[in-house]
Enzyme design. Sequence first.
Site, PDB file in Angstrom:
ATOM      1  N   HIS A  22       0.877  -0.964  -0.099  1.00 34.04           N
ATOM      2  CA  HIS A  22       0.272  -0.246   0.113  1.00 34.04           C
ATOM      3  C   HIS A  22       0.575   1.303   0.056  1.00 34.04           C
ATOM      4  CE1 HIS A  22      -4.172   2.306   1.486  1.00 34.04           C
ATOM      5  NE2 HIS A  22      -2.757   2.868   1.231  1.00 34.04           N
ATOM      6  N   HIS A  69       1.460   5.094  -2.150  1.00 33.11           N
ATOM      7  CA  HIS A  69       1.008   6.311  -3.324  1.00 33.11           C
ATOM      8  C   HIS A  69       2.273   6.272  -4.035  1.00 33.11           C
ATOM      9  CE1 HIS A  69      -3.209   6.039  -1.125  1.00 33.11           C
ATOM     10  NE2 HIS A  69      -2.347   6.179  -0.336  1.00 33.11           N
ATOM     11  N   LYS A 125       2.076  10.226  -5.323  1.00 28.47           N
ATOM     12  CA  LYS A 125       1.949  11.300  -4.626  1.00 28.47           C
ATOM     13  C   LYS A 125       3.441  11.713  -4.268  1.00 28.47           C
ATOM     14  CE  LYS A 125      -2.705  10.976  -2.263  1.00 28.47           C
ATOM     15  NZ  LYS A 125      -3.151  10.127  -3.455  1.00 28.47           N
ATOM     16  N   HIS A 131      -9.520   2.292   0.427  1.00 30.15           N
ATOM     17  CA  HIS A 131      -8.991   3.297   1.714  1.00 30.15           C
ATOM     18  C   HIS A 131     -10.571   2.957   3.198  1.00 30.15           C
ATOM     19  CE1 HIS A 131      -5.933   4.204  -0.330  1.00 30.15           C
ATOM     20  NE2 HIS A 131      -5.147   4.806   0.601  1.00 30.15           N
ATOM     21  N   GLU A 146     -10.509   6.322   7.822  1.00 31.97           N
ATOM     22  CA  GLU A 146      -9.328   7.003   8.272  1.00 31.97           C
ATOM     23  C   GLU A 146      -9.701   8.670   9.327  1.00 31.97           C
ATOM     24  OE1 GLU A 146      -5.123   8.590   6.260  1.00 31.97           O
ATOM     25  OE2 GLU A 146      -6.639   7.504   4.171  1.00 31.97           O
ATOM     26  N   ASP A 205       2.439   3.277   3.125  1.00 34.08           N
ATOM     27  CA  ASP A 205       1.372   4.270   2.687  1.00 34.08           C
ATOM     28  C   ASP A 205       2.854   5.715   1.801  1.00 34.08           C
ATOM     29  OD1 ASP A 205      -1.255   5.154   2.516  1.00 34.08           O
ATOM     30  OD2 ASP A 205      -0.965   5.954   4.606  1.00 34.08           O
TER      31      ASP A 205
END
Length: 425
Positions: A64, A66, A69, A217, A220, A320
């Site tokens: 997991h 990103h 980003k 997701h 959260e 993450d």
Amino acid sequence: MDFRTLPNGPITLSNVTVPACLLSREGDLIRTDISIADGRIGPAQALAVDMQGAMVLPAFVDMHTHLDKGHIWDRAPNPDGTFAGALDTVRADSTAHWTAEDLHARIGFSLRSAYAHGTRAIRTHLDSIPPQDDISWPVFREIQADWAGRITLQAACLIGCDKWTDDSGPFGHTADLVAATPGGVLGMVTYPMADLRDRLRGFFRQAAARGLDADFHVDETMDQGVETLRDIAEIAQETGFDGRIVVGHCCSLSTQDEARARDTLDLVAKAGIDVVSLPMCNLYLQDRAPKGTVRTPRFRGITLVHEMRARGIRVCFASDNTRDPFYAYGDMDMLEVMRETTRIGHLDHSRTDWAGAFSVTPAAICGFEPPDLSEGAPADLVICKARSWTELFARPQADRIVLRNGRQIDRTLPDYADLDDLMRT
């Protein structure tokens, strides 16, 4: 610099320390020998090197992340460290800067870091609100091909559940982009909506029609009233969706009434849902006070990993975000994730098989080739100068050895200055 240089060619690494669970044996840490020939773990070799108890782990699986980003902090810092601040900042940066060239450079930087630290497989989420989906997915397929043989890559689309549409709307096109990508996974962020359960039914129909797994997701937040995890578990059973389902975060479980949380976990176990916990990012964002407020955080956001394991739910941990508004730090280093998760989640003084949650378990959940220490497996290894868990976690292991196909790799990390041109706004 690596703590030692190993000979090339057939070799036996004698006197190494290995988590027993990774050899399908009982107990905690054991001493053994590992032999390598022709890039694979094999029978004993004549040339033996005494490793003096160095710990050997299979190469990591980071399920997991990103990557799209990553490393935008220098041009798009989170103004106050909050979740809302992260959302707004990323939206503005993606609109202004996420071209194919920008994505290639930043994703490549992250992959170079992950490879040097000893990761062999990654699943990333890709922001996919149009028109970004038509930029990011073709770029990802190019990067996937470029990195074949070094890091196996999967991607899941990322949209909020309020942006979901059936196939007649924009998300139908996004789902087709996912289906056209090797290792594509249909993904979505869930939060309370009046018609969320109908949206989940439609989402599962789309995934099933394309033969895709699902990755969400979920919850959260520290708001104990947010329980979309229950909706996912119940709709998955109602629809009979037979693909793999992964849920990430699930932070609100940590603030809920104990009986209610345990009942939700029973639903998750019955539905066969897998969980990925992201302790470092959740620690950064959750229960953060607004800027200017004098208040220490009380709730830290890690989900109920021990209770999950007790119910037979597969649990793993991942990086993450990396140096972006959702998490200002990180380096795609799964050994750091392992070290910090052990501290945050009290994995010590617990089960003796948590080591698999950073390699074997996520590989099984995602369908990656399993990392393995048994004979015949690829010799993709991370070797640290540590003879016990306390020695392993007390230091960052910056001098670790990484073997890929039995050969010691160059672990030089990319220079942040490589991204300077992208940070000029």
